[in-house]
Design an enzyme around this catalytic site. Structure first.
Site, mmCIF file in Angstrom:
data_model
loop_
_atom_site.group_PDB
_atom_site.id
_atom_site.type_symbol
_atom_site.label_atom_id
_atom_site.label_comp_id
_atom_site.label_asym_id
_atom_site.label_seq_id
_atom_site.Cartn_x
_atom_site.Cartn_y
_atom_site.Cartn_z
ATOM 1 N N ASP A 84 5.889 3.527 -11.491
ATOM 2 C CA ASP A 84 4.596 4.176 -11.722
ATOM 3 C C ASP A 84 4.045 4.843 -10.471
ATOM 4 O O ASP A 84 4.431 4.521 -9.347
ATOM 5 C CB ASP A 84 3.575 3.174 -12.272
ATOM 6 C CG ASP A 84 3.370 1.969 -11.355
ATOM 7 O OD1 ASP A 84 4.353 1.506 -10.743
ATOM 8 O OD2 ASP A 84 2.232 1.480 -11.237
ATOM 9 N N GLU A 105 3.272 -1.356 -11.807
ATOM 10 C CA GLU A 105 3.088 -2.277 -10.671
ATOM 11 C C GLU A 105 1.737 -2.062 -10.003
ATOM 12 O O GLU A 105 1.115 -3.002 -9.522
ATOM 13 C CB GLU A 105 4.219 -2.077 -9.655
ATOM 14 C CG GLU A 105 4.231 -3.125 -8.531
ATOM 15 C CD GLU A 105 3.261 -2.820 -7.392
ATOM 16 O OE1 GLU A 105 2.718 -3.770 -6.796
ATOM 17 O OE2 GLU A 105 3.035 -1.618 -7.110
ATOM 18 N N GLU A 106 1.279 -0.809 -9.982
ATOM 19 C CA GLU A 106 0.030 -0.480 -9.303
ATOM 20 C C GLU A 106 -1.210 -0.823 -10.132
ATOM 21 O O GLU A 106 -2.321 -0.786 -9.614
ATOM 22 C CB GLU A 106 -0.008 1.015 -8.968
ATOM 23 C CG GLU A 106 1.066 1.485 -7.992
ATOM 24 C CD GLU A 106 0.766 1.111 -6.554
ATOM 25 O OE1 GLU A 106 -0.284 0.477 -6.308
ATOM 26 O OE2 GLU A 106 1.575 1.454 -5.681
ATOM 27 N N HIS A 109 -0.318 5.365 0.022
ATOM 28 C CA HIS A 109 -1.536 5.683 -0.732
ATOM 29 C C HIS A 109 -2.333 6.830 -0.100
ATOM 30 O O HIS A 109 -3.456 7.073 -0.503
ATOM 31 C CB HIS A 109 -2.418 4.443 -0.933
ATOM 32 C CG HIS A 109 -1.806 3.404 -1.816
ATOM 33 N ND1 HIS A 109 -2.557 2.595 -2.651
ATOM 34 C CD2 HIS A 109 -0.518 3.036 -2.021
ATOM 35 C CE1 HIS A 109 -1.750 1.770 -3.296
ATOM 36 N NE2 HIS A 109 -0.506 2.024 -2.933
#
Length: 410
Positions: free
Chosen positions: A99, A157-158, A382
């Site tokens: 993801d 996962e995020e 990020h």
């Protein structure tokens, strides 16, 4: 021939066979590098958020099917596939998260995201491409394998609560003897790898404190119960918890990221909100910190005549590597990168739902370096300009293939 000579010859033959296998793997990884890089750029250009990885799933299934595998969907938008070896034996699972993040991509590259507000700014595009590269290698050498390789392409996962639990519910680790996973890691230079032989990544917990006071005019504070003032005292007190309540033998972090109160300069508000995170490696330390937060809020609010509400949201369990599996992974990485390039790192206070797999079977998570200052790969995870040195992908593929082969034979 005496037993000692027989044992010596057997050990020599086994070592020679392993050397030949590693050489063959290295050649296959080198041949398949362009394939992995091309896939990584595709996934970077077309990122999808957790639970929405529909096109990503289709692409992965198409690639695996072209290799002669029979992938199946799992956890909604995830995929599970197996490569059975020529001989029966253990089963080793390899996991990649697929993801992306809700970030606008700002890199100046041809593979910049074409999906507005979506970006693979954490490296999951590389994880996905590497696992497909791993599948390609194992599909070629499957007859030589003494066991089964299970490929886990995990969504979300995020996005809490993560996709690992749903993958497990769909049979991801049934019959698995060991599981490994990797994160491409910008703080580490390309050509290096770090791991631990125990605690690796922390539990990422959240908390929200809502303070209720009694507002009024800024010129008459004596007629109010100022939640902003109460909140400021709580902020200062919370910063003492890890020093005063947590053992010096334990790693723990408490950080505050939000303090909101009021809208007008001359009006004392009715309420204030604090939000923060707690990072720990043990349940007892987690409980100690949250009990201290509650105690501090209770005492300060009681003294001021305010009230409060404390909400906690517990995140993933800590990632704790199995020492025996980690040892095999480290030795495998040394065979690929060299001994000086593989090191025992300090635990990271970030979280990862790979920990759920480790609660089911012995596992190891590793960080593979993708940073390169000379090439400008310096932006952190990020960040909208996050990017990676693509030379790292072949390192990741080879390390995990060799590790998996060695775990099958352990």
């Amino acid at each position: 021939m005496d037993k000692k000579r027989v044992l010596t010859n057997f050990t020599k033959t086994k070592r020679e066979r392993a050397t030949r296998m590693n050489k063959h793997i290295h050649e296959l990884v080198k041949e398949g590098n362009d394939y992995v890089v091309k896939l990584r750029r595709h996934f970077r250009a077309f990122p999808e958020l957790g639970g929405e990885e529909v096109e990503t799933q289709k692409k992965i299934i198409a690639e695996l099917t072209a290799m002669g595998l029979n992938p199946r969907s799992a956890a909604g938008t995830g995929i599970i596939a197996e490569i059975k070896g020529g001989r029966q034996g253990k089963t080793v699972a390899i996991r990649a998260d697929i993801d992306a993040l809700p970030i606008q991509d700002e890199i100046d590259q041809s593979y910049r995201s074409r999906n507005t507000g979506r970006c693979h700014a954490c490296g999951h595009d590389g994880h996905t491409a590497m696992l497909l590269g791993i599948a390609k290698v194992f599909s070629t050498i499957k007859e030589e394998l003494p066991g089964t390789i299970r490929l886990l392409f995990q969504p979300s996962e995020e996005k809490f609560p993560g996709g690992a639990l749903a993958m497990i519910a769909d049979g991801a680790v049934e019959g698995v003897d060991a599981v490994i996973g990797a994160h491409l890691w910008q703080p580490f230079a390309v050509g290096t790898m770090g791991l631990t032989y125990g605690p690796m990544m922390a539990s990422p917990d959240e908390f929200t404190i809502t303070i209720k006071g009694s507002g009024g005019h800024g010129s008459m504070p004596h007629q109010t119960i100022d939640p902003l003032y109460v909140g400021a005292q709580i902020v200062l007190a919370l910063k003492t918890i890890t020093g005063n309540n947590v053992s010096t033998n334990e790693l723990a972090v408490l950080s505050l990221g939000v303090f909101k109160a009021g809208d007008v300069f001359n009006v004392i508000p009715d309420s204030a909100t604090l939000q923060g995170t707690v990072r720990t490696f043990s349940q007892s330390t987690r409980e100690t910190i949250f009990a201290a937060i509650d105690r501090i809020c209770g005492g300060i609010c009681a003294a001021a005549g305010a009230t409060y509400n404390l909400e906690s949201h517990l995140g993933y369990p800590p990632v704790i590597n199995n020492p025996e599996v980690a040892k095999i992974v480290a030795q495998s990485a040394e065979a690929v990168l060299g001994k000086t390039a593989v090191f025992e790192m300090n635990p990271a206070m970030v979280g990862e739902d790979f920990s759920y797999y480790q609660q089911q079977v012995p596992g190891c998570f590793m960080f593979i370096g993708v940073g390169n200052k000379d090439k400008g790969f310096v932006y952190p995870h990020h960040h909208p300009k996050f990017d990676m040195d693509e030379n790292a992908f072949s390192h990741g593929v080879e390390i995990m293939v060799v590790s998996a082969v060695n775990l099958l034979q352990a």
